[in-house]
Design a protein around this motif. Structure first.
Motif, PDB file in Angstrom:
ATOM      1  N   GLU A  60       1.437   3.951  -3.101  1.00  0.00           N
ATOM      2  CA  GLU A  60       1.115   5.365  -2.913  1.00  0.00           C
ATOM      3  C   GLU A  60       2.266   6.255  -3.369  1.00  0.00           C
ATOM      4  OE1 GLU A  60      -1.738   7.182  -1.263  1.00  0.00           O
ATOM      5  OE2 GLU A  60      -2.498   5.421  -2.317  1.00  0.00           O
ATOM      6  N   ALA A  61       3.495   5.725  -3.293  1.00  0.00           N
ATOM      7  CA  ALA A  61       4.674   6.498  -3.704  1.00  0.00           C
ATOM      8  C   ALA A  61       4.909   6.449  -5.209  1.00  0.00           C
ATOM      9  CB  ALA A  61       5.915   5.975  -2.975  1.00  0.00           C
ATOM     10  N   TYR A  62       4.131   5.629  -5.914  1.00  0.00           N
ATOM     11  CA  TYR A  62       4.300   5.538  -7.368  1.00  0.00           C
ATOM     12  C   TYR A  62       4.123   6.930  -7.974  1.00  0.00           C
ATOM     13  CZ  TYR A  62       3.595   4.146 -12.217  1.00  0.00           C
ATOM     14  OH  TYR A  62       3.704   4.022 -13.580  1.00  0.00           O
ATOM     15  N   SER A  76      -3.528   0.024  -7.787  1.00  0.00           N
ATOM     16  CA  SER A  76      -2.836  -1.162  -7.289  1.00  0.00           C
ATOM     17  C   SER A  76      -3.864  -2.208  -6.865  1.00  0.00           C
ATOM     18  CB  SER A  76      -1.949  -0.785  -6.095  1.00  0.00           C
ATOM     19  OG  SER A  76      -1.364  -1.929  -5.516  1.00  0.00           O
ATOM     20  N   GLY A 135       8.368   3.788  -4.979  1.00  0.00           N
ATOM     21  CA  GLY A 135       7.326   3.576  -5.974  1.00  0.00           C
ATOM     22  C   GLY A 135       7.817   3.006  -7.285  1.00  0.00           C
ATOM     23  N   ASP A 154       2.723   9.345  -9.826  1.00  0.00           N
ATOM     24  CA  ASP A 154       1.575   9.693 -10.659  1.00  0.00           C
ATOM     25  C   ASP A 154       1.799  11.033 -11.355  1.00  0.00           C
ATOM     26  OD1 ASP A 154      -0.258   7.672 -10.714  1.00  0.00           O
ATOM     27  OD2 ASP A 154      -1.341   8.327  -8.935  1.00  0.00           O
ATOM     28  N   TYR A 187       0.834  -1.213   0.000  1.00  0.00           N
ATOM     29  CA  TYR A 187       0.000   0.000   0.000  1.00  0.00           C
ATOM     30  C   TYR A 187       0.867   1.261   0.000  1.00  0.00           C
ATOM     31  CZ  TYR A 187      -3.345   3.531   1.512  1.00  0.00           C
ATOM     32  OH  TYR A 187      -4.102   4.667   1.600  1.00  0.00           O
ATOM     33  N   ALA A 188       1.861   1.303   0.892  1.00  0.00           N
ATOM     34  CA  ALA A 188       2.698   2.496   1.011  1.00  0.00           C
ATOM     35  C   ALA A 188       3.531   2.721  -0.248  1.00  0.00           C
ATOM     36  CB  ALA A 188       3.612   2.371   2.230  1.00  0.00           C
TER      37      ALA A 188
END
Length: 273
Positions: free
Chosen positions: A58-60, A70, A146, A62, A54-55
């Motif tokens: 979130e760092a991917y 995800s 990410g 965008d 999850y974390a």
């Protein structure tokens, strides 16, 4: 979040394609071995793999031109956060409100969404009226920043067994975060842990890439009263469409509908039309 289970010492090999999982025949060209780092709680800060996924997702990075999502996935199936299989059209309905004039593509942060004979990314693109969708053609790894990488190993080796944790700063093997429970299935049977049996069945699909074992697992969880597992098993029966599958799917949906599962009730109504 799943409760941590105890670890054992030494190297534990998870055979994605081995004699122990004879029903698996992916045709995906897997080969070689990848090693998954363990986490020593006495010397390192250990993070539950599900939390790491999850974390890190979130760092991917965008951008306005990209919508990313995800999810747990195999070459054949997508799963929502509750472990229920999602139809491609259902995922399209989730994504569509986030698409605007600046959107150029959708990115699926899920293993094998770009692989197989009928890639899920390709089918999702069609459901989104031709919007380009990028999927992963392999097992997906996520790093804390990410960034991603893909592997196509036939064997995965890890330090320890059971619940999968990663050391702070280490990458996470996404399908193992969803799939570690498959290796603990007998323990869940012995303990009567119905919800964990659902997660074990998902593991057979997303990590071991074994549809027949996944179907067996969902039906086992359904026998223990898990409505979502009955729904998933019904979808797999309908998808396979061999002799007796539709009748079995109907029984599974009737069971889940009697437990108040609305999606099972709706799918049963579609079958009766």
């Amino acid at each position: 979040m799943l409760s941590p289970l105890s670890h054992s010492s030494g190297i534990f090999l998870l055979f994605a394609l081995s004699g122990a999982v004879t029903a698996c025949d992916t045709g995906l060209g897997l080969g070689g071995t990848e090693v998954v780092k363990g986490c020593n709680a006495e010397a390192q800060t250990c993070i539950p793999s599900s939390r790491a996924v999850y974390a890190y997702a979130e760092a991917y990075p965008d951008s306005d031109s990209e919508v990313s999502i995800s999810l747990a996935s195999s070459p054949w199936h997508l799963y929502g956060p509750d472990g229920r299989m999602m139809q491609v059209e259902e995922l399209a309905a989730v994504i569509r409100p986030h698409i605007n004039e600046a959107t150029e593509r959708v990115v699926l942060l899920g293993s094998w969404t770009g692989g197989g004979d009928r890639p899920l990314a390709q089918r999702l693109s069609k459901a989104l009226d031709g919007m380009p969708v990028l999927g992963a053609d392999g097992f997906l790894w996520l790093s804390p920043d990410g960034s991603t990488r893909l592997t196509k190993q036939a064997y995965t080796a890890r330090n320890g067994s059971g619940y999968y944790e990663v050391a702070e700063g280490d990458e996470v093997l996404v399908p193992l975060a969803h799939g570690w429970a498959a290796g603990m299935e007998q323990r869940f049977i012995d303990g009567g842990d119905a919800e964990l049996l659902l997660h074990a069945a998902i593991g057979w699909d997303v990590f071991y890439l074994c549809r027949e074992k996944a179907l067996d697992g969902f039906e086992l969880a359904a026998e223990h009263g898990v409505a979502i597992a009955a729904y998933n098993a019904a979808l797999m029966r309908i998808e396979r469409n061999e002799e007796g599958d539709r009748a079995a799917a109907r029984r599974l949906l009737e069971q889940a509908a009697s437990q108040g599962d609305t999606k099972s009730r709706d799918l049963l109504a579609e079958m009766n039309d």
